[in-house]
Design an enzyme around this catalytic site. Structure first.
Site, short mmCIF file in Angstrom:
data_model
loop_
_atom_site.label_atom_id
_atom_site.label_comp_id
_atom_site.label_asym_id
_atom_site.label_seq_id
_atom_site.Cartn_x
_atom_site.Cartn_y
_atom_site.Cartn_z
N LYS A 239 0.84 -1.20 0.00
CA LYS A 239 0.00 0.00 0.00
C LYS A 239 0.87 1.25 0.00
CE LYS A 239 -3.62 2.54 0.03
NZ LYS A 239 -4.51 2.73 1.17
N ASN B 176 -0.39 9.72 -4.39
CA ASN B 176 -0.78 10.86 -3.56
C ASN B 176 0.10 12.10 -3.74
OD1 ASN B 176 -2.50 8.82 -2.68
ND2 ASN B 176 -2.47 9.54 -0.56
N ASN C 15 -6.68 11.43 -9.88
CA ASN C 15 -5.83 10.25 -10.01
C ASN C 15 -5.69 9.79 -11.46
OD1 ASN C 15 -5.78 10.37 -7.25
ND2 ASN C 15 -6.86 8.45 -6.89
#
Length: 296
Positions: free
Chosen positions: A182, A190, A200
């Site tokens: 992750k 980010n 995104n």
């Protein structure tokens, strides 16, 4: 044991996008849920689901005692929130913490009393909060890691609830590998969306691929030095999948940076830069983002 079959009454902390997404989906599934806000009050929001259906969700203010807590707050707010909430938790409460970046798992364990289960959840679901509306902007998946033995008594109930809210859900005992996976996704998406001030999906453009590849490659090299197997090809493919699945979403860091709020940069890019320095590993792509975005 009967307790493993019992549904839990959930308290969601705050009114952030992921917390409200979970709360709305719980309400759709008739799972009892309340909100714990800084100023206790009821809250109504319009929920826009992925299938374009809409539903008005109304939540009552949470009250003590709390049996099951979902804490999806920013990394820098976790310690203070847990300290404030601990007096309101039952002796066998289940606590699920979720934030971007690399958590301090040892510190989280210390906040749970002997019979309180504590978990960490990572999710790639996309959600956007707009005034009195919460929009589920991207289908994702979630990984749930039990952090102590006290999770075992309610493991089935916690799994069923989190699968309703943020599924499909996988439970993994190998939390470190899942967290590094992750971290690579967060590190790629980010900070770059914050720098570029974009959704995104804009990162799918060909012009951004070399930078994304370098960011992910650096994280994979660093993971190897930390004794974590994080293959570049599979990891980069996951980054691309998340970009596609959450194309219409603004990342939490983009939103925080744009609105002048504190970001989770220190537990994402900051963690990478600091850990790389420990190994004397050059991470120029992540270093550049760190310098561009770190809070003043």
């Amino acid at each position: 044991m009967a307790t493993t079959q019992q549904a839990l009454n959930w308290t969601v902390v705050g009114q952030g996008a992921i917390g409200l997404l979970a709360a709305c989906r719980w309400q759709q599934a008739d799972t009892p849920v309340r909100l714990w806000l800084r100023q206790p009050k009821s809250l109504s929001v319009r929920f826009l689901a992925l299938d374009h259906t809409e539903q008005q969700c109304h939540f009552q203010a949470a009250v003590s005692p709390i049996h099951a807590l979902f804490l999806p707050v920013k990394a820098y707010a976790v310690t203070e929130a847990l300290a404030q909430l601990q007096p309101h938790l039952t002796d066998n409460a289940q606590i699920v913490v979720s934030h971007n970046g690399m958590p301090d798992l040892a510190a989280l364990r210390q906040f749970a009393r002997a019979k309180q289960g504590i978990w960490f959840l990572t999710t790639s679901h996309g959600a956007l909060r707009q005034t009195e509306q919460i929009h589920h902007t991207g289908q994702g998946k979630s990984m749930l890691s039990p952090l102590n033995e006290a999770t075992s008594a309610h493991r089935k109930a916690v799994f069923m609830a989190l699968n309703q809210a943020l599924g499909p859900l996988t439970v993994t005992e190998n939390s470190i590998a899942a967290l590094w996976q992750k971290l690579a996704i967060n590190a790629a998406i980010n900070p770059l969306t914050a720098v570029l001030n974009c959704k995104n999906g804009a990162l799918a453009a060909a012009e951004h691929q070399p930078q994304l590849q370098q960011i992910v490659s650096e994280v994979c090299q660093l993971a190897s030095l930390e004794q974590v197997d994080l293959p570049f090809t599979a990891t980069f493919a996951q980054v691309q999948q998340v970009i596609t699945a959450t194309a219409n979403n603004y990342s939490s860091m983009q939103q925080d940076y744009y609105h002048g709020r504190p970001t989770e940069l220190s537990v994402i890019t900051g963690f990478i830069v600091a850990t790389a320095a420990k190994h004397q590993l050059a991470v120029p792509a992540n270093q550049a983002l760190w310098q561009a975005l770190q809070d003043t």
